[in-house]
Design a protein around this motif. Structure first.
Motif, PDB file in Angstrom:
ATOM      1  N   VAL A   1      53.175  -5.684  -0.309  1.00 49.62           N
ATOM      2  CA  VAL A   1      54.366  -6.236  -0.964  1.00 49.62           C
ATOM      3  C   VAL A   1      55.170  -5.170  -1.695  1.00 49.62           C
ATOM      4  O   VAL A   1      56.392  -5.085  -1.542  1.00 49.62           O
ATOM      5  CB  VAL A   1      53.957  -7.357  -1.942  1.00 49.62           C
ATOM      6  N   PHE A   2      54.489  -4.347  -2.507  1.00 51.44           N
ATOM      7  CA  PHE A   2      55.216  -3.446  -3.393  1.00 51.44           C
ATOM      8  C   PHE A   2      55.417  -2.037  -2.825  1.00 51.44           C
ATOM      9  O   PHE A   2      56.366  -1.352  -3.209  1.00 51.44           O
ATOM     10  CB  PHE A   2      54.502  -3.345  -4.737  1.00 51.44           C
TER      11      PHE A   2
ATOM     12  N   PHE B   1      55.842 -12.038   2.749  1.00 47.07           N
ATOM     13  CA  PHE B   1      55.035 -12.561   1.649  1.00 47.07           C
ATOM     14  C   PHE B   1      55.887 -13.375   0.673  1.00 47.07           C
ATOM     15  O   PHE B   1      55.594 -14.543   0.397  1.00 47.07           O
ATOM     16  CB  PHE B   1      54.337 -11.419   0.908  1.00 47.07           C
ATOM     17  N   SER B   2      56.935 -12.767   0.142  1.00 45.12           N
ATOM     18  CA  SER B   2      57.754 -13.465  -0.846  1.00 45.12           C
ATOM     19  C   SER B   2      58.468 -14.663  -0.244  1.00 45.12           C
ATOM     20  O   SER B   2      58.695 -15.670  -0.925  1.00 45.12           O
ATOM     21  CB  SER B   2      58.768 -12.503  -1.474  1.00 45.12           C
TER      22      SER B   2
ATOM     23  N   CYS C   1      56.559 -13.858  -7.320  1.00 44.68           N
ATOM     24  CA  CYS C   1      55.788 -14.441  -6.215  1.00 44.68           C
ATOM     25  C   CYS C   1      54.348 -13.922  -6.217  1.00 44.68           C
ATOM     26  O   CYS C   1      53.402 -14.675  -5.958  1.00 44.68           O
ATOM     27  CB  CYS C   1      56.454 -14.121  -4.874  1.00 44.68           C
ATOM     28  N   PHE C   2      54.191 -12.635  -6.510  1.00 47.69           N
ATOM     29  CA  PHE C   2      52.854 -12.047  -6.518  1.00 47.69           C
ATOM     30  C   PHE C   2      51.984 -12.687  -7.605  1.00 47.69           C
ATOM     31  O   PHE C   2      50.832 -13.068  -7.349  1.00 47.69           O
ATOM     32  CB  PHE C   2      52.957 -10.539  -6.742  1.00 47.69           C
ATOM     33  N   LEU C   3      52.523 -12.832  -8.811  1.00 45.50           N
ATOM     34  CA  LEU C   3      51.756 -13.434  -9.905  1.00 45.50           C
ATOM     35  C   LEU C   3      51.453 -14.902  -9.623  1.00 45.50           C
ATOM     36  O   LEU C   3      50.364 -15.391  -9.941  1.00 45.50           O
ATOM     37  CB  LEU C   3      52.503 -13.282 -11.225  1.00 45.50           C
TER      38      LEU C   3
ATOM     39  N   ASN D   1      57.787 -18.156  -1.910  1.00 43.45           N
ATOM     40  CA  ASN D   1      58.945 -18.871  -2.455  1.00 43.45           C
ATOM     41  C   ASN D   1      59.025 -20.291  -1.904  1.00 43.45           C
ATOM     42  O   ASN D   1      59.376 -21.227  -2.629  1.00 43.45           O
ATOM     43  CB  ASN D   1      60.235 -18.117  -2.140  1.00 43.45           C
ATOM     44  N   ARG D   2      58.710 -20.454  -0.642  1.00 45.60           N
ATOM     45  CA  ARG D   2      58.703 -21.797  -0.054  1.00 45.60           C
ATOM     46  C   ARG D   2      57.630 -22.654  -0.711  1.00 45.60           C
ATOM     47  O   ARG D   2      57.843 -23.843  -0.979  1.00 45.60           O
ATOM     48  CB  ARG D   2      58.469 -21.708   1.454  1.00 45.60           C
ATOM     49  N   ARG D   3      56.474 -22.071  -0.976  1.00 44.25           N
ATOM     50  CA  ARG D   3      55.402 -22.813  -1.646  1.00 44.25           C
ATOM     51  C   ARG D   3      55.800 -23.182  -3.079  1.00 44.25           C
ATOM     52  O   ARG D   3      55.507 -24.289  -3.550  1.00 44.25           O
ATOM     53  CB  ARG D   3      54.114 -21.991  -1.643  1.00 44.25           C
ATOM     54  N   ILE D   4      56.460 -22.251  -3.766  1.00 44.31           N
ATOM     55  CA  ILE D   4      56.899 -22.507  -5.140  1.00 44.31           C
ATOM     56  C   ILE D   4      57.905 -23.653  -5.163  1.00 44.31           C
ATOM     57  O   ILE D   4      57.816 -24.556  -6.004  1.00 44.31           O
ATOM     58  CB  ILE D   4      57.503 -21.239  -5.768  1.00 44.31           C
TER      59      ILE D   4
END
Length: 220
Positions: free
Chosen positions: A97-98, A105-106, A75-77, A110-113
């Motif tokens: 995030v990390f 965030f993820s 998700c970050f990349l 993920n929804r956008r992906i």
């Protein structure tokens, strides 16, 4: 505390044109008295395909746990590749995030992906459908099949009367629909429907195959 640390960095992940390398270690939890050990990263390096540095993180005393890395790196990349954030936002988001293991965030990425994948599949489906529709038109022309389209419905006609054929050739979709309804209700001799299909919910490829499977004597 860190009890074991690798000496060399290794490639951990590649996606969206980026390469992620890191130095692995083992972290032992001592403050809670458990002594449990957990895989982590003490350094992380993100570069693009040309080797240009995108982000570097060193955190010997505040390591990145591998479970957080594995859960969030894709998700970050994807976010970096699609939103092209500046270094300030990269650093802030990376920490959230990390290190802090922010869940939001993820979830959002993920929804956008998934939305992007669905849109891509829909574009592909529309393109394939258009390609098949064009193939149907070409096939009918090559085989002298008289094809007409009224909204989502396809008709292949036979005419024994030039005047009736001219009416079909000059008709719009609504007129074609009316002509076809008249033919079906009155069983006229001037025109005959030899094939019909409603393509609204139909598999357009199956319609194409059905047209190709028409008896050869129909094709003149």
């Amino acid at each position: 505390m860190i009890i074991d640390r690798a000496k060399k960095k290794e490639t951990l992940y590649t996606a969206y044109g980026y390469i992620v390398e890191g130095i692995k270690a083992i972290y032992r939890w001592t403050y809670d008295g458990s002594g449990r050990e957990e895989a982590c990263l003490t350094s992380l390096y993100v570069t693009d395909a040309d080797g240009k540095k995108v982000y570097t993180h060193h955190a010997f005393h505040n390591p990145i746990f591998m479970k957080h890395f594995d859960k969030n790196i894709d998700c970050f990349l994807w976010w970096v590749a699609n939103d092209t954030p500046d270094i300030y936002n990269i650093e802030k988001t990376f920490h959230d995030v990390f290190i802090k293991n922010s869940c939001s965030f993820s979830y959002i990425i993920n929804r956008r992906i998934q939305k992007e994948k669905q849109e891509k599949l829909e574009r592909q489906r529309v393109a394939e459908r258009r390609e098949t529709e064009n193939a149907i038109v070409s096939y009918c022309k090559e085989n002298n099949l008289k094809l007409y389209k009224a909204f989502s419905k396809l008709y292949i006609m036979e005419f024994s009367d030039d005047k009736t054929e001219a009416l079909f050739n000059n008709a719009d979709a609504r007129q074609l629909e009316n002509y076809v309804n008249f033919i079906m209700e009155n069983d006229t001799k001037e025109a005959k429907i030899i094939f019909s299909a409603d393509t609204y919910n139909a598999d357009i490829k199956a319609v194409y195959e059905a047209i190709k499977a028409l008896k050869t004597e129909v094709i003149r």
